[in-house]
Design a protein around this motif. Structure first.
Motif, PDB file in Angstrom:
ATOM      1  N   MET A 136      38.981  32.906  48.019  1.00  0.00           N
ATOM      2  CA  MET A 136      37.926  33.513  47.204  1.00  0.00           C
ATOM      3  C   MET A 136      38.250  33.617  45.723  1.00  0.00           C
ATOM      4  O   MET A 136      37.360  33.628  44.892  1.00  0.00           O
ATOM      5  N   PHE A 137      39.544  33.694  45.415  1.00  0.00           N
ATOM      6  CA  PHE A 137      39.936  33.823  44.009  1.00  0.00           C
ATOM      7  C   PHE A 137      40.892  32.707  43.575  1.00  0.00           C
ATOM      8  O   PHE A 137      41.543  32.822  42.556  1.00  0.00           O
ATOM      9  N   SER A 158      36.487  28.930  42.075  1.00  0.00           N
ATOM     10  CA  SER A 158      36.158  30.007  43.022  1.00  0.00           C
ATOM     11  C   SER A 158      35.403  31.134  42.330  1.00  0.00           C
ATOM     12  O   SER A 158      34.639  31.866  42.966  1.00  0.00           O
ATOM     13  N   ILE A 162      25.758  34.324  34.355  1.00  0.00           N
ATOM     14  CA  ILE A 162      25.515  35.098  35.587  1.00  0.00           C
ATOM     15  C   ILE A 162      24.207  34.652  36.236  1.00  0.00           C
ATOM     16  O   ILE A 162      24.134  34.444  37.433  1.00  0.00           O
ATOM     17  N   ARG A 163      23.195  34.495  35.404  1.00  0.00           N
ATOM     18  CA  ARG A 163      21.872  34.141  35.922  1.00  0.00           C
ATOM     19  C   ARG A 163      21.899  32.810  36.679  1.00  0.00           C
ATOM     20  O   ARG A 163      21.326  32.679  37.752  1.00  0.00           O
ATOM     21  N   ASP A 164      22.586  31.828  36.115  1.00  0.00           N
ATOM     22  CA  ASP A 164      22.491  30.473  36.663  1.00  0.00           C
ATOM     23  C   ASP A 164      23.691  30.019  37.486  1.00  0.00           C
ATOM     24  O   ASP A 164      23.651  28.937  38.077  1.00  0.00           O
ATOM     25  N   SER A 165      24.752  30.812  37.504  1.00  0.00           N
ATOM     26  CA  SER A 165      25.947  30.388  38.240  1.00  0.00           C
ATOM     27  C   SER A 165      25.708  30.434  39.743  1.00  0.00           C
ATOM     28  O   SER A 165      25.018  31.307  40.242  1.00  0.00           O
ATOM     29  N   PRO A 182      30.691  33.283  42.089  1.00  0.00           N
ATOM     30  CA  PRO A 182      30.843  34.673  41.679  1.00  0.00           C
ATOM     31  C   PRO A 182      31.274  34.765  40.226  1.00  0.00           C
ATOM     32  O   PRO A 182      31.967  33.871  39.726  1.00  0.00           O
ATOM     33  N   VAL A 183      30.848  35.821  39.582  1.00  0.00           N
ATOM     34  CA  VAL A 183      31.185  36.026  38.170  1.00  0.00           C
ATOM     35  C   VAL A 183      31.777  37.432  38.008  1.00  0.00           C
ATOM     36  O   VAL A 183      31.188  38.410  38.464  1.00  0.00           O
ATOM     37  N   LEU A 184      32.918  37.487  37.350  1.00  0.00           N
ATOM     38  CA  LEU A 184      33.494  38.779  36.981  1.00  0.00           C
ATOM     39  C   LEU A 184      33.247  38.987  35.497  1.00  0.00           C
ATOM     40  O   LEU A 184      33.711  38.210  34.662  1.00  0.00           O
ATOM     41  N   VAL A 185      32.455  40.011  35.183  1.00  0.00           N
ATOM     42  CA  VAL A 185      32.092  40.303  33.791  1.00  0.00           C
ATOM     43  C   VAL A 185      32.871  41.510  33.322  1.00  0.00           C
ATOM     44  O   VAL A 185      32.731  42.592  33.883  1.00  0.00           O
ATOM     45  N   VAL A 186      33.649  41.328  32.277  1.00  0.00           N
ATOM     46  CA  VAL A 186      34.395  42.448  31.723  1.00  0.00           C
ATOM     47  C   VAL A 186      33.657  42.911  30.479  1.00  0.00           C
ATOM     48  O   VAL A 186      33.410  42.129  29.551  1.00  0.00           O
ATOM     49  N   LYS A 187      33.272  44.186  30.462  1.00  0.00           N
ATOM     50  CA  LYS A 187      32.457  44.717  29.365  1.00  0.00           C
ATOM     51  C   LYS A 187      33.323  44.999  28.143  1.00  0.00           C
ATOM     52  O   LYS A 187      34.509  45.317  28.266  1.00  0.00           O
ATOM     53  N   TYR A 204      34.883  39.837  49.119  1.00  0.00           N
ATOM     54  CA  TYR A 204      35.655  39.843  47.864  1.00  0.00           C
ATOM     55  C   TYR A 204      36.348  41.183  47.657  1.00  0.00           C
ATOM     56  O   TYR A 204      37.484  41.243  47.200  1.00  0.00           O
ATOM     57  N   PRO A 231      33.821  46.868  34.428  1.00  0.00           N
ATOM     58  CA  PRO A 231      33.688  45.474  34.844  1.00  0.00           C
ATOM     59  C   PRO A 231      32.831  45.359  36.098  1.00  0.00           C
ATOM     60  O   PRO A 231      32.815  46.283  36.917  1.00  0.00           O
ATOM     61  N   VAL A 232      32.134  44.251  36.198  1.00  0.00           N
ATOM     62  CA  VAL A 232      31.267  44.029  37.360  1.00  0.00           C
ATOM     63  C   VAL A 232      31.589  42.668  37.970  1.00  0.00           C
ATOM     64  O   VAL A 232      31.650  41.663  37.253  1.00  0.00           O
ATOM     65  N   LEU A 233      31.798  42.658  39.267  1.00  0.00           N
ATOM     66  CA  LEU A 233      31.948  41.395  39.990  1.00  0.00           C
ATOM     67  C   LEU A 233      30.638  41.129  40.717  1.00  0.00           C
ATOM     68  O   LEU A 233      30.233  41.911  41.573  1.00  0.00           O
ATOM     69  N   VAL A 234      29.982  40.031  40.339  1.00  0.00           N
ATOM     70  CA  VAL A 234      28.684  39.691  40.932  1.00  0.00           C
ATOM     71  C   VAL A 234      28.866  38.521  41.877  1.00  0.00           C
ATOM     72  O   VAL A 234      29.288  37.444  41.450  1.00  0.00           O
ATOM     73  N   LYS A 261      27.085  35.791  44.045  1.00  0.00           N
ATOM     74  CA  LYS A 261      25.763  35.166  44.111  1.00  0.00           C
ATOM     75  C   LYS A 261      25.364  34.884  45.553  1.00  0.00           C
ATOM     76  O   LYS A 261      26.202  34.647  46.412  1.00  0.00           O
TER      77      LYS A 261
END
Lengths: 158, 158
Positions: free
Chosen positions: A2-3, A118, A143-146, A149-154, B22, B149-152, B154
């Motif tokens: 997964m990662f 991954s 995020i919208r089009d992937s 999985p996406v990890l977003v760090v603010k 995940y 942080p957010v893990l999305v 899909k």
């Protein structure tokens, strides 16, 4: 897995730097490989060189100046990517580096597919606040089009 | 402690189920604790019960029916949350469970702050496709407003 393989795009902003800390830590969850990517925003270059052209200097000169500035920027980017590669390798991860021209979210999504990653890990906000306000942030569009999985760090609160 | 405490909101959709895989895997990256959350969407309940009220049955009866349906739903949700708790504990993570009423993204963000979580992990799309098309997905709003942080994860392509 997964990662296993992480795509880490960076524009060298504080927020991207912060995201890298998460990438390194994911080694414990099975990460083996990082695809380190910088996309030189072609729209940014256009804006910048138009700026030069409009500054009142001779056009022929500004064209030369434009090439010179671009070459300096590219050299600088390559240096920074090499430094990041060394930093990531230091925690025991394999790293491949890609520096490409284009529209960042498109290139990021393309590389994610081509490299069959991954996960995509990235900062929520890049360097260009003005561009992001006009066009939306890169992370939003990724995020919208992937499909992955996406990890977003603010970014840190200002 | 980048992954120490994870907020995992679920609406029991396929995408949320996928996100849980995940979460479990992040134990290797330092996860110790999971806050397992289900938010019963108060707007969803309103729509549903209005539906009952408009169906032509006696209003008094539909009010009783509404209560009964809600109680059944709550019992069902609690059962599912208990099953998930057991599943997450089985990989060696501490779990606390929260079932709340409200607007999902707001409650999720509130709990993230109250519980001081390290990360929010969630599916990109929930069960209610129609609600999401009208109002935007929960994950979009969580990502937009979260300080953490957010893990999305899909959903699978349809």
């Amino acid at each position: 897995m997964m990662f296993r393989k992480i795509l880490y795009p960076t524009d060298f902003s504080d927020c991207a730097v912060k995201a890298l800390e998460y990438v390194k830590k994911l080694k414990g969850a099975g990460t083996e490989e990082v695809v380190l990517v910088h996309v030189m925003d072609v729209r940014g270059i256009a804006t910048m060189t138009t700026g030069v052209a409009w500054s009142g200097e001779a056009t022929a000169l500004s064209y030369e100046g434009e090439r010179e500035v671009q070459e300096m920027m590219r050299a600088n980017i390559e240096k920074k990517l090499e430094e990041l590669k060394t930093e990531i390798e230091a925690v025991g991860l394999k790293v491949s580096v890609k520096a490409v021209d284009g529209i960042p979210f498109r290139e990021i999504l393309k590389i994610a597919e081509d490299e069959d990653v991954s996960l995509i890990a990235l900062g929520s906000h890049g360097k260009s606040n003005i561009m992001e306000k006009l066009l939306g942030s890169v992370s939003e569009k990724v995020i919208r089009d992937s499909k992955r999985p996406v990890l977003v760090v603010k970014r840190d609160p200002i």
